[in-house]
Design a protein around this motif. Structure first.
Motif, short mmCIF file in Angstrom:
data_model
loop_
_atom_site.label_atom_id
_atom_site.label_comp_id
_atom_site.label_asym_id
_atom_site.label_seq_id
_atom_site.Cartn_x
_atom_site.Cartn_y
_atom_site.Cartn_z
N LEU A 1 58.55 26.68 41.87
CA LEU A 1 58.41 27.98 41.21
C LEU A 1 57.35 27.94 40.11
O LEU A 1 56.50 28.85 40.03
CB LEU A 1 59.76 28.42 40.63
N VAL A 2 57.37 26.91 39.29
CA VAL A 2 56.37 26.80 38.22
C VAL A 2 54.97 26.65 38.81
O VAL A 2 54.02 27.31 38.37
CB VAL A 2 56.71 25.61 37.29
N ALA A 3 54.83 25.83 39.83
CA ALA A 3 53.52 25.61 40.45
C ALA A 3 53.03 26.86 41.16
O ALA A 3 51.83 27.16 41.13
CB ALA A 3 53.59 24.45 41.43
N SER A 4 53.93 27.62 41.76
CA SER A 4 53.53 28.86 42.44
C SER A 4 53.00 29.89 41.46
O SER A 4 51.99 30.55 41.73
CB SER A 4 54.70 29.45 43.21
N VAL A 5 53.66 30.03 40.34
CA VAL A 5 53.20 30.99 39.34
C VAL A 5 51.84 30.58 38.78
O VAL A 5 50.93 31.41 38.66
CB VAL A 5 54.25 31.12 38.21
N ALA A 6 51.68 29.31 38.46
CA ALA A 6 50.40 28.83 37.93
C ALA A 6 49.29 28.97 38.96
O ALA A 6 48.18 29.40 38.63
CB ALA A 6 50.54 27.37 37.50
N SER A 7 49.58 28.65 40.20
CA SER A 7 48.59 28.75 41.27
C SER A 7 48.17 30.20 41.50
O SER A 7 46.98 30.50 41.66
CB SER A 7 49.16 28.15 42.55
N TYR A 8 49.13 31.10 41.52
CA TYR A 8 48.83 32.52 41.70
C TYR A 8 47.95 33.03 40.56
O TYR A 8 46.99 33.77 40.80
CB TYR A 8 50.12 33.34 41.77
N TYR A 9 48.26 32.64 39.35
CA TYR A 9 47.50 33.10 38.19
C TYR A 9 46.05 32.62 38.28
O TYR A 9 45.12 33.42 38.11
CB TYR A 9 48.15 32.59 36.90
N VAL A 10 45.84 31.35 38.56
CA VAL A 10 44.49 30.79 38.64
C VAL A 10 43.71 31.42 39.79
O VAL A 10 42.56 31.86 39.62
CB VAL A 10 44.53 29.26 38.79
N ALA A 11 44.32 31.51 40.95
CA ALA A 11 43.62 32.06 42.12
C ALA A 11 43.29 33.54 41.92
O ALA A 11 42.19 33.99 42.26
CB ALA A 11 44.46 31.88 43.38
N SER A 12 44.21 34.31 41.36
CA SER A 12 43.94 35.74 41.18
C SER A 12 42.83 35.98 40.17
O SER A 12 41.99 36.87 40.36
CB SER A 12 45.21 36.49 40.77
N LYS A 13 42.79 35.20 39.10
CA LYS A 13 41.70 35.34 38.12
C LYS A 13 40.35 34.98 38.74
O LYS A 13 39.36 35.67 38.52
CB LYS A 13 41.96 34.45 36.89
N ARG A 14 40.32 33.92 39.52
CA ARG A 14 39.05 33.52 40.14
C ARG A 14 38.61 34.49 41.22
O ARG A 14 37.41 34.77 41.36
CB ARG A 14 39.17 32.10 40.72
N VAL A 15 39.55 35.05 41.97
CA VAL A 15 39.20 36.05 42.99
C VAL A 15 38.67 37.32 42.32
O VAL A 15 37.71 37.92 42.80
CB VAL A 15 40.43 36.36 43.88
N THR A 16 39.25 37.70 41.21
CA THR A 16 38.77 38.87 40.48
C THR A 16 37.33 38.66 40.00
O THR A 16 36.49 39.56 40.11
CB THR A 16 39.68 39.16 39.27
N LEU A 17 37.03 37.46 39.52
CA LEU A 17 35.66 37.15 39.11
C LEU A 17 34.70 37.19 40.30
O LEU A 17 33.57 37.66 40.16
CB LEU A 17 35.61 35.78 38.43
N CYS A 18 35.14 36.72 41.45
CA CYS A 18 34.30 36.77 42.65
C CYS A 18 34.00 38.21 43.05
O CYS A 18 32.86 38.55 43.40
CB CYS A 18 34.97 36.05 43.81
N ARG A 19 35.02 39.05 43.02
CA ARG A 19 34.83 40.45 43.40
C ARG A 19 33.89 41.17 42.44
O ARG A 19 33.03 41.94 42.86
CB ARG A 19 36.16 41.17 43.45
N LYS A 20 34.06 40.91 41.14
CA LYS A 20 33.16 41.53 40.15
C LYS A 20 31.74 41.06 40.33
O LYS A 20 30.80 41.85 40.23
CB LYS A 20 33.65 41.22 38.74
N SER A 21 31.57 39.78 40.60
CA SER A 21 30.23 39.24 40.81
C SER A 21 29.58 39.83 42.05
O SER A 21 28.40 40.16 42.04
CB SER A 21 30.31 37.72 40.94
N TRP A 22 30.36 39.98 43.13
CA TRP A 22 29.80 40.54 44.36
C TRP A 22 29.46 42.01 44.18
O TRP A 22 28.42 42.47 44.66
CB TRP A 22 30.78 40.36 45.49
N THR A 23 30.27 42.74 43.44
CA THR A 23 29.99 44.15 43.18
C THR A 23 28.73 44.29 42.35
O THR A 23 27.90 45.15 42.61
CB THR A 23 31.19 44.81 42.45
N LYS A 24 28.58 43.43 41.35
CA LYS A 24 27.39 43.46 40.50
C LYS A 24 26.15 43.13 41.32
O LYS A 24 25.12 43.79 41.18
CB LYS A 24 27.55 42.48 39.36
N ASN A 25 26.24 42.13 42.20
CA ASN A 25 25.08 41.74 43.02
C ASN A 25 24.76 42.78 44.08
O ASN A 25 23.62 42.92 44.49
CB ASN A 25 25.33 40.40 43.71
#
Length: 95
Positions: A68-92
């Motif tokens: 449970l702890v690892a799932s929450v941490a993993s979701y948080y890290v992956a969602s933040k990085r995916v959001t950065l990817c989407r923003k970068s792709w939209t900007k480009n």
């Protein structure tokens, strides 16, 4: 992929900088996977070392809590990085 390697044509629509977006998404998901592995291991072994001080004394409960702890941490890290990817792709894509 075009000769410049920056865009991909799918059907009638061209997606600029798709290669860098795909690479960014791959890195984001692997960051989430590695976060899960590291946090699960740390939580599991930490609980096993402090077994007498934890509420989760059985192995099943230790594994469940670590998952449970690892799932929450993993979701948080992956969602933040995916959001950065989407923003970068939209900007480009607006260039």
């Amino acid at each position: 992929m075009n000769a410049d390697g920056n865009s991909v044509a799918i059907g009638l629509v061209e997606y600029p900088a798709y290669g860098s977006y795909a690479e960014c998404m791959t890195r984001a998901f692997f960051a989430g996977l590695s976060t899960f592995t590291i946090v699960f291991s740390g939580t599991f072994f930490g609980q096993r070392l402090l077994k007498k001080n934890t509420v989760f004394s059985s192995k099943k409960r230790t594994i469940l809590a670590s998952t449970l702890v690892a799932s929450v941490a993993s979701y948080y890290v992956a969602s933040k990085r995916v959001t950065l990817c989407r923003k970068s792709w939209t900007k480009n894509g607006k260039d």
